[in-house]
Write an enzyme that holds these catalytic residues in place. Structure first.
Site, mmCIF file in Angstrom:
data_model
loop_
_atom_site.group_PDB
_atom_site.id
_atom_site.type_symbol
_atom_site.label_atom_id
_atom_site.label_comp_id
_atom_site.label_asym_id
_atom_site.label_seq_id
_atom_site.Cartn_x
_atom_site.Cartn_y
_atom_site.Cartn_z
ATOM 1 N N TYR A 1 0.837 -1.202 0.000
ATOM 2 C CA TYR A 1 0.000 0.000 0.000
ATOM 3 C C TYR A 1 0.868 1.247 0.000
ATOM 4 C CZ TYR A 1 0.992 0.469 5.034
ATOM 5 O OH TYR A 1 1.618 0.608 6.249
ATOM 6 N N CYS A 2 0.279 2.340 -0.487
ATOM 7 C CA CYS A 2 0.878 3.670 -0.341
ATOM 8 C C CYS A 2 -0.121 4.508 0.456
ATOM 9 C CB CYS A 2 1.214 4.279 -1.703
ATOM 10 S SG CYS A 2 -0.218 4.630 -2.752
ATOM 11 N N PHE A 3 -0.101 5.812 0.308
ATOM 12 C CA PHE A 3 -0.972 6.619 1.163
ATOM 13 C C PHE A 3 -2.444 6.500 0.784
ATOM 14 C CE2 PHE A 3 -2.990 10.698 2.414
ATOM 15 C CZ PHE A 3 -2.903 10.514 3.782
#
Length: 376
Positions: free
Chosen positions: A102-104
């Site tokens: 995941y990223c933000f």
């Protein structure tokens, strides 16, 4: 960055509850500064961009827009740098084949990371829809919805009663002090830092959700104030616990002295020594600073005369320890603070909880009471 057709079809995970219930390993590709501010217990930070990359690309985005920012990103994360980062993701993915990344926001960074990993290794590693932001929002919702479903009991007792050890002997409990990495008093600091407020809340929400999912709605909590060191209990949970029945554990004074000496002196010294790589001298110096600094935190409450009296006892004990290695001198200040400072303060606090006092007895009797409340 344009994504290939293969990249656009890579797997996406949207079931956030299952991710946390199953303790799913998470590959966090955000920058380290973002990870330090808040993450999840099962996550590891293997960033697409480091902090300098993120800063430079963010400035380019503000000045010239997305396309220019992406171009700069591809320049900065290329060649050997790109290969090393993909290699790190591959190692994580092979070690945790059931994991996610995941990223933000679940957007460009995680899609790029996912595509690069697939192109280089053939691993179609799932990314989390909505990324960190969606997972954080989900856990905040749990902190609002789960506590009202609980049937909590509060374990209370004078300082030194061994409440934390007693609490940890149960399956149906939440150890707030462990989650906060702090014992919840002036002497409660640990050799290692407390988590961020965000990380504390995330870990707490996950534990509450898992207990509730297992049908463990009757839970034991230790009697805590709103603040645990520098952290604070979320309002919804704190308000629920503030109305919960109290079980008071009674321990003889000398046994409390022994427990406190063990936990705050012997165990404390061992913890500081361990943090300093087993260096006993460095551990002793850090331990001494911790004791004297903790005492000074309550100087105003103690009053000048009692503070000086306790400080003299503590300094004498530390000198004896430095010369002989003996910890027996610490019994004097431990006993003094327990009986002369903490006990009167506890008497005042428990007097305001008489209406909630459901049971009082020995540890064995409290254990039986809790068993009858469905807490094992």
């Amino acid at each position: 960055m344009p994504l290939s057709s293969a990249g656009k079809n890579l797997p996406v995970v949207a079931d956030l509850q299952t991710l946390f219930l199953q303790d799913t390993p998470m590959l966090d590709v955000r920058a380290p500064i973002e990870f330090r501010e808040g993450a999840f217990p099962s996550s590891a930070n293997l960033p697409l961009m480091d902090d300098a990359d993120r800063d430079a690309i963010g400035k380019r985005y503000k000045q010239l827009g997305q396309d220019a920012a992406i171009e700069l990103g591809l320049q900065r994360v290329s060649g050997g740098i790109k290969a090393s980062r993909v290699n790190a993701w591959e190692a994580f993915a092979r070690q945790h084949p059931a994991g996610v990344l995941y990223c933000f926001r679940g957007g460009l960074r995680s899609r790029i990371s996912q595509q690069w990993l697939y192109e280089q290794t053939g691993i179609a590693y799932p990314r989390v829809q909505g990324g960190y932001k969606a997972m954080r929002r989900f856990l905040l919702e749990q902190l609002e919805t789960v506590p009202p479903q609980l049937q909590p009991v509060i374990l209370s007792g004078r300082t030194g009663s061994g409440k934390t050890r007693f609490l940890r002997s149960f399956h149906q409990q939440i150890d707030l002090e462990a989650l906060a990495n702090h014992r919840g008093s002036a002497f409660g600091a640990q050799p290692t830092p407390q988590p961020t407020q965000i990380n504390f809340e995330n870990a707490l929400a996950i534990q509450l959700m898992r207990k509730c999912h297992r049908g463990q709605r009757a839970l034991l909590f230790e009697d805590e104030s709103r603040r645990i060191g520098s952290l604070h209990n979320p309002d919804t949970l704190f308000n629920i616990l503030s109305d919960a029945p109290v079980a008071l554990m009674q321990i003889a004074d000398e046994e409390r002295v022994e427990i406190s000496h063990q936990e705050y002196v012997a165990d404390g010294l061992a913890a500081f020594t361990k943090v300093h790589g087993g260096d006993s001298e460095a551990g002793f110096i850090a331990f001494s600073g911790y004791l004297l600094g903790s005492l000074d935190k309550i100087q105003r409450r103690l009053g000048g005369m009692r503070h000086q009296q306790a400080r003299k006892m503590m300094q004498t004990a530390l000198r004896q320890q430095a010369m002989t290695g003996s910890l027996t001198g610490h019994y004097d200040w431990v006993r003094f603070l327990l009986l002369d400072y903490y006990d009167p303060m506890y008497d005042y606090q428990i007097s305001g909880k008489q209406g909630r006092l459901a049971f009082s007895g020995s540890p064995a009797e409290v254990r039986e009471y809790l068993r009858n409340q469905g807490i094992t």
